[in-house]
Design a protein around this motif. Structure first.
Motif, mmCIF file in Angstrom:
data_model
loop_
_atom_site.group_PDB
_atom_site.id
_atom_site.type_symbol
_atom_site.label_atom_id
_atom_site.label_comp_id
_atom_site.label_asym_id
_atom_site.label_seq_id
_atom_site.Cartn_x
_atom_site.Cartn_y
_atom_site.Cartn_z
ATOM 1 N N ALA A 45 -2.869 8.127 -2.912
ATOM 2 C CA ALA A 45 -1.809 7.232 -3.379
ATOM 3 C C ALA A 45 -0.810 7.941 -4.278
ATOM 4 C CB ALA A 45 -2.415 6.035 -4.100
ATOM 5 N N ALA A 46 -1.243 8.990 -4.991
ATOM 6 C CA ALA A 46 -0.324 9.697 -5.890
ATOM 7 C C ALA A 46 0.779 10.407 -5.125
ATOM 8 C CB ALA A 46 -1.090 10.701 -6.750
ATOM 9 N N THR A 47 0.533 10.744 -3.872
ATOM 10 C CA THR A 47 1.560 11.393 -3.041
ATOM 11 C C THR A 47 2.200 10.432 -2.057
ATOM 12 O OG1 THR A 47 -0.159 12.121 -1.486
ATOM 13 C CG2 THR A 47 0.461 13.646 -3.240
ATOM 14 N N ASN A 48 1.635 9.229 -1.935
ATOM 15 C CA ASN A 48 2.188 8.228 -1.029
ATOM 16 C C ASN A 48 1.865 6.855 -1.592
ATOM 17 O OD1 ASN A 48 3.070 6.592 1.022
ATOM 18 N ND2 ASN A 48 1.547 7.266 2.526
ATOM 19 N N ALA A 49 2.789 6.326 -2.401
ATOM 20 C CA ALA A 49 2.542 5.064 -3.101
ATOM 21 C C ALA A 49 2.289 3.906 -2.149
ATOM 22 C CB ALA A 49 3.719 4.744 -4.018
ATOM 23 N N ASP A 50 2.763 3.994 -0.886
ATOM 24 C CA ASP A 50 2.530 2.917 0.082
ATOM 25 C C ASP A 50 1.054 2.748 0.412
ATOM 26 O OD1 ASP A 50 5.235 2.455 0.179
ATOM 27 O OD2 ASP A 50 5.557 3.673 1.974
ATOM 28 N N MET A 51 0.251 3.768 0.120
ATOM 29 C CA MET A 51 -1.178 3.679 0.384
ATOM 30 C C MET A 51 -1.826 2.546 -0.389
ATOM 31 S SD MET A 51 -2.654 5.718 2.549
ATOM 32 C CE MET A 51 -4.314 5.536 1.927
ATOM 33 N N ALA A 52 -1.270 2.212 -1.537
ATOM 34 C CA ALA A 52 -1.877 1.159 -2.350
ATOM 35 C C ALA A 52 -1.889 -0.168 -1.607
ATOM 36 C CB ALA A 52 -1.143 1.023 -3.676
ATOM 37 N N ALA A 53 -0.812 -0.496 -0.923
ATOM 38 C CA ALA A 53 -0.759 -1.742 -0.167
ATOM 39 C C ALA A 53 -1.485 -1.619 1.170
ATOM 40 C CB ALA A 53 0.694 -2.155 0.058
ATOM 41 N N ALA A 54 -1.274 -0.488 1.843
ATOM 42 C CA ALA A 54 -1.864 -0.313 3.171
ATOM 43 C C ALA A 54 -3.375 -0.148 3.116
ATOM 44 C CB ALA A 54 -1.242 0.905 3.849
ATOM 45 N N GLY A 55 -3.911 0.291 1.985
ATOM 46 C CA GLY A 55 -5.341 0.581 1.923
ATOM 47 C C GLY A 55 -6.207 -0.526 1.379
ATOM 48 N N LEU A 56 -5.646 -1.697 1.092
ATOM 49 C CA LEU A 56 -6.434 -2.745 0.459
ATOM 50 C C LEU A 56 -7.395 -3.441 1.427
ATOM 51 C CD1 LEU A 56 -3.809 -4.400 -1.930
ATOM 52 C CD2 LEU A 56 -5.586 -2.706 -2.477
ATOM 53 N N PHE A 57 -6.892 -3.983 2.517
ATOM 54 C CA PHE A 57 -7.809 -4.711 3.404
ATOM 55 C C PHE A 57 -8.855 -3.807 4.044
ATOM 56 C CE2 PHE A 57 -9.312 -6.944 7.166
ATOM 57 C CZ PHE A 57 -9.699 -8.138 6.579
ATOM 58 N N PRO A 58 -8.531 -2.548 4.330
ATOM 59 C CA PRO A 58 -9.588 -1.669 4.852
ATOM 60 C C PRO A 58 -10.810 -1.574 3.931
ATOM 61 C CG PRO A 58 -7.475 -0.685 5.284
ATOM 62 C CD PRO A 58 -7.210 -1.900 4.437
ATOM 63 N N LEU A 59 -10.666 -1.875 2.645
ATOM 64 C CA LEU A 59 -11.823 -1.872 1.764
ATOM 65 C C LEU A 59 -12.808 -2.974 2.176
ATOM 66 C CD1 LEU A 59 -10.105 -1.388 -1.721
ATOM 67 C CD2 LEU A 59 -11.076 0.361 -0.210
ATOM 68 N N ARG A 60 -12.291 -4.125 2.521
ATOM 69 C CA ARG A 60 -13.150 -5.220 2.988
ATOM 70 C C ARG A 60 -13.751 -4.875 4.345
ATOM 71 N NH1 ARG A 60 -17.079 -8.439 2.212
ATOM 72 N NH2 ARG A 60 -17.068 -10.329 3.487
ATOM 73 N N ALA A 61 -12.919 -4.324 5.233
ATOM 74 C CA ALA A 61 -13.411 -3.981 6.566
ATOM 75 C C ALA A 61 -14.482 -2.906 6.500
ATOM 76 C CB ALA A 61 -12.246 -3.521 7.439
ATOM 77 N N ALA A 62 -14.315 -1.922 5.610
ATOM 78 C CA ALA A 62 -15.298 -0.841 5.488
ATOM 79 C C ALA A 62 -16.640 -1.368 4.992
ATOM 80 C CB ALA A 62 -14.779 0.243 4.544
ATOM 81 N N ALA A 63 -16.609 -2.393 4.139
ATOM 82 C CA ALA A 63 -17.862 -2.990 3.679
ATOM 83 C C ALA A 63 -18.566 -3.712 4.824
ATOM 84 C CB ALA A 63 -17.588 -3.956 2.536
ATOM 85 N N LEU A 64 -17.795 -4.350 5.712
ATOM 86 C CA LEU A 64 -18.370 -5.091 6.831
ATOM 87 C C LEU A 64 -18.857 -4.175 7.945
ATOM 88 C CD1 LEU A 64 -15.730 -7.975 7.042
ATOM 89 C CD2 LEU A 64 -18.071 -8.145 6.167
ATOM 90 N N LEU A 65 -18.098 -3.112 8.205
ATOM 91 C CA LEU A 65 -18.380 -2.281 9.368
ATOM 92 C C LEU A 65 -19.148 -1.007 9.061
ATOM 93 C CD1 LEU A 65 -14.888 -2.552 11.114
ATOM 94 C CD2 LEU A 65 -16.940 -3.929 11.562
ATOM 95 N N ASN A 66 -18.898 -0.430 7.900
ATOM 96 C CA ASN A 66 -19.448 0.901 7.596
ATOM 97 C C ASN A 66 -20.459 0.903 6.459
ATOM 98 O OD1 ASN A 66 -17.629 1.772 9.543
ATOM 99 N ND2 ASN A 66 -16.061 2.310 8.016
ATOM 100 N N GLY A 67 -20.752 -0.256 5.909
ATOM 101 C CA GLY A 67 -21.725 -0.322 4.830
ATOM 102 C C GLY A 67 -21.233 0.254 3.515
ATOM 103 N N MET A 68 -19.911 0.236 3.279
ATOM 104 C CA MET A 68 -19.391 0.738 2.015
ATOM 105 C C MET A 68 -19.947 -0.102 0.870
ATOM 106 S SD MET A 68 -15.420 1.260 0.817
ATOM 107 C CE MET A 68 -15.175 -0.494 0.570
#
Length: 300
Positions: free
Chosen positions: A200-223
């Motif tokens: 995110a420090a080199t691409n501030a758009d990551m903050a918005a684009a990376g939010l829902f994948p946190l939920r998906a990773a918990a469901l699919l990958n056991g995060m």
């Protein structure tokens, strides 16, 4: 029997801390959970007296207070001093009307900035304490918290500052959004934090684009919740570093705040190439209040 010649007060939203002082010497300290957020206007003097009444003698005792006690919804609204300026001017403190004549209360002003519009209240006392101990410092102070303050210091003055609501956004997302099902109150995992903050420090758009994948990773990958907390914190703080780049790039940065949160900022900044150093801010509030009391004592 404690008999201070003045009393220092740090009155935040959730906590009230007081120190019985003899000049710069701490005689005793106390605290309560009667912060500004739990009091109406008539409740401030009784809350203060609960902690300090047995320190009072027959004469008025100066009480030097900082923090949200001076907010619009506090005991009385203290002014904001426009920057650039020194962090403190105790001669412009606001003095609320008190019923107990033994209290001589001075509420220190905050700081303001017109462009972009910004205010701070309470942090100016930590800044003053830091400058009192480091009078030759030229650089940036980073004060993490619910609202993180980035403050440019030059020649003993606050030249300007910028506030980021990163801590509040983290709390809202982790406790009230769909991410509460993934993160909750988990502590951030450091490897996940560092990876996400670098992205995110080199691409501030990551903050918005990376939010829902946190939920998906918990469901699919056991995060785990800790890994999710680390990535969420890293995305938000990394995005903050990207936006604050002109405030820290090429400058010495001192991070002042609670140790755990400050450590995350220090590691993210160092990873991004900043000259960053961490400092515990606990004693700086008292150092700033002591500087203010000393200035009032010197006044004819």
């Amino acid at each position: 029997m404690v008999s201070p010649n003045w009393i220092a007060v740090d009155w935040g939203t959730t906590r009230l801390r007081v120190w019985a002082m003899n000049d710069s010497e701490v005689l005793e300290n106390r605290s309560s959970d009667k912060g500004m957020g739990s009091l109406d206007r008539d409740g401030f003097e009784p809350a203060l007296l609960e902690l300090v009444e047995d320190w009072l003698g027959d004469r008025p005792v100066p009480v030097i207070a900082c923090g949200m006690v001076g907010a619009r919804t506090g005991w009385v609204e203290a002014e904001y001093r426009p920057t650039p300026c020194t962090p403190l001017d105790p001669l412009r403190a606001t003095r609320p009307v008190v019923r107990d004549p033994r209290l001589d209360v001075h509420i220190l002003p905050g700081l303001s900035q017109i462009d972009p519009p910004d205010v701070l209240r309470g942090e100016e006392t930590q800044i003053a304490g830091f400058i009192a101990q480091n009078p030759d410092f030229q650089g940036t102070l980073c004060l993490p918290g619910t609202h993180c303050k980035w403050v440019i210091i030059s020649n003993g003055q606050v030249e300007g500052f910028h506030t980021f609501m990163t801590g509040e956004v983290y709390a809202l997302l982790s406790r009230q959004s769909v991410l509460r099902l993934t993160i909750g109150d988990a502590k951030p995992d450091l490897p996940g934090f560092l990876e996400a903050s670098a992205q995110a420090a080199t691409n501030a758009d990551m903050a918005a684009a990376g939010l829902f994948p946190l939920r998906a990773a918990a469901l699919l990958n056991g995060m785990t919740p800790e890994q999710g907390a680390g990535r969420l914190s890293g995305l938000l703080i990394g995005s903050e570093l990207a936006a604050a780049h002109p405030l820290w790039h090429g400058r010495r940065v001192i991070i002042i705040g609670a140790p755990e949160l400050s450590a995350l900022y220090a590691q993210a900044l160092t990873q991004a190439g900043a000259d960053a150093h961490q400092m515990d801010g606990g004693e700086l509030v008292l150092a700033g209040l002591t500087a203010a009391a000393s200035a009032l004592t010197r006044t004819p």
